[in-house]
Design a protein around this motif. Structure first.
Motif, PDB file in Angstrom:
ATOM      1  N   THR A  95     -42.946 -34.756  -0.085  1.00  0.00           N
ATOM      2  CA  THR A  95     -42.343 -33.619  -0.783  1.00  0.00           C
ATOM      3  C   THR A  95     -43.038 -32.327  -0.370  1.00  0.00           C
ATOM      4  O   THR A  95     -42.380 -31.351   0.023  1.00  0.00           O
ATOM      5  N   ALA A  96     -44.351 -32.313  -0.444  1.00  0.00           N
ATOM      6  CA  ALA A  96     -45.092 -31.073  -0.189  1.00  0.00           C
ATOM      7  C   ALA A  96     -44.887 -30.582   1.249  1.00  0.00           C
ATOM      8  O   ALA A  96     -44.586 -29.402   1.481  1.00  0.00           O
ATOM      9  N   ARG A  97     -45.010 -31.484   2.207  1.00  0.00           N
ATOM     10  CA  ARG A  97     -44.978 -31.032   3.603  1.00  0.00           C
ATOM     11  C   ARG A  97     -43.559 -30.704   4.042  1.00  0.00           C
ATOM     12  O   ARG A  97     -43.330 -29.707   4.743  1.00  0.00           O
ATOM     13  N   LEU A  98     -42.581 -31.504   3.643  1.00  0.00           N
ATOM     14  CA  LEU A  98     -41.209 -31.187   4.042  1.00  0.00           C
ATOM     15  C   LEU A  98     -40.738 -29.894   3.366  1.00  0.00           C
ATOM     16  O   LEU A  98     -40.060 -29.063   3.972  1.00  0.00           O
ATOM     17  N   LEU A  99     -41.158 -29.721   2.100  1.00  0.00           N
ATOM     18  CA  LEU A  99     -40.784 -28.471   1.422  1.00  0.00           C
ATOM     19  C   LEU A  99     -41.403 -27.258   2.108  1.00  0.00           C
ATOM     20  O   LEU A  99     -40.789 -26.192   2.161  1.00  0.00           O
ATOM     21  N   CYS A 100     -42.623 -27.392   2.623  1.00  0.00           N
ATOM     22  CA  CYS A 100     -43.228 -26.258   3.352  1.00  0.00           C
ATOM     23  C   CYS A 100     -42.286 -25.791   4.458  1.00  0.00           C
ATOM     24  O   CYS A 100     -42.107 -24.588   4.665  1.00  0.00           O
ATOM     25  N   VAL A 126     -49.070 -28.619   8.650  1.00  0.00           N
ATOM     26  CA  VAL A 126     -47.727 -28.003   8.647  1.00  0.00           C
ATOM     27  C   VAL A 126     -47.788 -26.482   8.498  1.00  0.00           C
ATOM     28  O   VAL A 126     -47.022 -25.765   9.147  1.00  0.00           O
ATOM     29  N   THR A 127     -48.700 -25.991   7.657  1.00  0.00           N
ATOM     30  CA  THR A 127     -48.713 -24.537   7.457  1.00  0.00           C
ATOM     31  C   THR A 127     -49.176 -23.803   8.719  1.00  0.00           C
ATOM     32  O   THR A 127     -48.760 -22.667   8.959  1.00  0.00           O
ATOM     33  N   GLN A 168     -43.922 -36.357   8.974  1.00  0.00           N
ATOM     34  CA  GLN A 168     -43.898 -35.230   8.033  1.00  0.00           C
ATOM     35  C   GLN A 168     -44.024 -33.908   8.778  1.00  0.00           C
ATOM     36  O   GLN A 168     -43.298 -32.951   8.488  1.00  0.00           O
ATOM     37  N   ILE A 169     -44.939 -33.844   9.746  1.00  0.00           N
ATOM     38  CA  ILE A 169     -45.074 -32.614  10.543  1.00  0.00           C
ATOM     39  C   ILE A 169     -43.773 -32.363  11.305  1.00  0.00           C
ATOM     40  O   ILE A 169     -43.203 -31.260  11.268  1.00  0.00           O
TER      41      ILE A 169
END
Ligand code: S3P
Length: 430
Positions: A95-100, A126-127, A168-169
């Motif tokens: 959730t966190a990484r895809l939402l980023c 990711v960021t 995820q990345i």
């Protein structure tokens, strides 16, 4: 807290919950599409529900269908609205990484946080590249850790060569690429799970796979669709291993996703000598699916490394339990990613199996596990990691006495009816 007793044979037929990775993606892509999407057999567990709650907070309408499906009315790529509160990703790294990736491209401000485990996990993977595309992130530890604030906007496409094989990345950048003018490319060192590559074109995205590179051309309109999620091989893994190690067991798991980027666990266990049969192979919504029959087996130690690692990345806690019963020393290498999952899974499994009398040597990127004939029972802490809790529950089935799993509530993130499935198989029923 749950007590696990040494078990008689596991027998019967079960289905496991729907695939977590595919359910997350179905929710995200449907939310960005125009029109209605129907997600059949979604995983109703805490992790994907965190993703759904996030999109609801950004104005997406979702409701439950009569047969358990999730029906999402997307507002299109440009249809999200600024969330009025912090988005809580719970325990879910996906959730966190895809939402980023999605939030990086939105013309608004948002903040992501998560539970104690997620707040320890690296987000700069990711960021970092998303900042290169033009998004702005502020977070703890110089932007490495949640909570992270995102100021999105118009992004420019990049070519990113990822140092780690990570779906995820890859997916975060491809999602951001949907909003760019031009081609965004991600190159991986090994192939990670490819659900995004299979699903996004079905929604209408312009995407190309070229060896280890994936390219998306931004701007294509996504349209809602109707899809069915298969069972999660990552959840099946616990009962496959349970059947292999508990004498007399024979377990049939129906409707399991068999995407080749996810079946490393089957290849590993077959090489260890497991009696596993793949039956009734078919394709459902673009994903290979089959039934898996697993029987008690005498296992032998092997060496595991290289390209099978990302294909089995979530299954190593279960592999460790199988290795504890294998004849000889099993070596796992090239798996440093295990240290940044919901817990440090190398340390966690070394400590838990060590407490049961298994000799485990930790390596920076893996471990060496010496198989034993008998395990002593013990008290195990899940460390808030669902896969550690379920793996130790499986190990406890072969222990000399009662074992206690502390903090088993985390199992609800991916497999809410885990204990019911286990009870059913212990009762020999269907
Ligand atoms: C996932 C990718 C994997 C996996 C995780 C789910 C996904 O993580 O461990 O459980 O759905 O994309 P990484 O991309 O960090 O390897």
């Amino acid at each position: 807290m749950k007590t696990v007793k040494p078990s008689g044979p596991l027998k019967g037929t079960i289905t496991v919950p729907a695939d977590k990775s595919i359910t997350h993606r179905a929710i995200i892509f449907s939310s960005l599409a125009e029109g209605e999407s129907v997600i059949r057999n979604p995983l109703r567990a805490e992790d994907p529900m965190s993703t759904l709650a996030a999109f609801r907070l950004m104005g997406v309408q979702a409701r439950d269908g009569e047969d358990g499906e999730i029906i999402i009315r997307g507002n299109g790529l440009r249809g999200l609205t600024e969330p009025s509160d912090v988005i809580d990703c719970g325990n879910s790294g996906t959730t966190a990484r895809l939402l980023c990736g999605v939030l990086a491209a939105q013309p608004f401000f948002s903040v992501l946080t998560g539970d104690a485990s997620l707040r320890r996990r690296p987000m700069s993977r990711v960021t970092g590249p998303l900042s290169e595309m033009g998004a702005r992130f502020l977070g703890r530890d110089s932007g490495r850790l949640l909570p992270i604030a995102v100021q999105g906007g118009q992004l420019k496409p990049i070519r990113f060569v990822s140092p780690v094989a990570s779906a995820q990345i890859k997916t975060a950048l491809l999602l951001a690429g949907l909003f760019c003018d031009g081609v965004t490319e991600v190159v991986e060192p090994e192939r990670s799970r490819d659900h995004t590559e299979r699903m996004l074109p079905a929604y209408g995205a312009s995407l190309e796979v070229d060896g280890l590179a994936v390219r998306v051309t931004g701007g294509a309109k996504l349209s809602g669709m109707d899809m069915t999620v298969p069972g999660d091989i990552s959840s099946a893994a616990f009962f496959i291993v349970a059947a292999l190690i508990v004498p007399g067991s024979e377990v049939l798991i129906e409707n399991v996703g068999m995407n080749p980027t996810r079946t490393g666990i089957i290849d590993i266990l077959l090489e260890m000598g497991a009696d596993i049969r793949i039956q009734n192979e078919r394709t459902v919504s673009g994903e290979p699916v089959a039934d898996i029959l697993a029987r008690y087996s005498s296992l032998k130690a092997i060496t595991i490394g290289g390209s099978v690692i990302p294909r089995a990345i979530d299954e190593f806690p279960a592999v460790c339990v199988a290795a504890a019963f294998a004849d000889g020393k099993t070596m796992i290498r090239d798996a440093a990613e295990l240290r940044v999952k919901e817990s440090d899974r190398i340390r966690a499994m070394a400590e838990c199996l060590g407490a049961m009398g298994v000799s485990v040597e930790e390596l920076p990127d893996g471990m060496i596990i010496s198989g034993v004939k008998n395990l002593s029972s013990g008290r195990f802490n899940s460390r808030g990691d669902h896969r550690i809790a379920m793996s130790m529950a499986v190990a406890g089935l072969r222990a000399s006495g009662d074992s206690v799993i502390e903090g088993d509530e985390c199992i609800a993130t991916s497999f809410p009816d885990f204990w019911d499935c286990l009870r059913r198989l212990q009762g020999g029923g269907n």
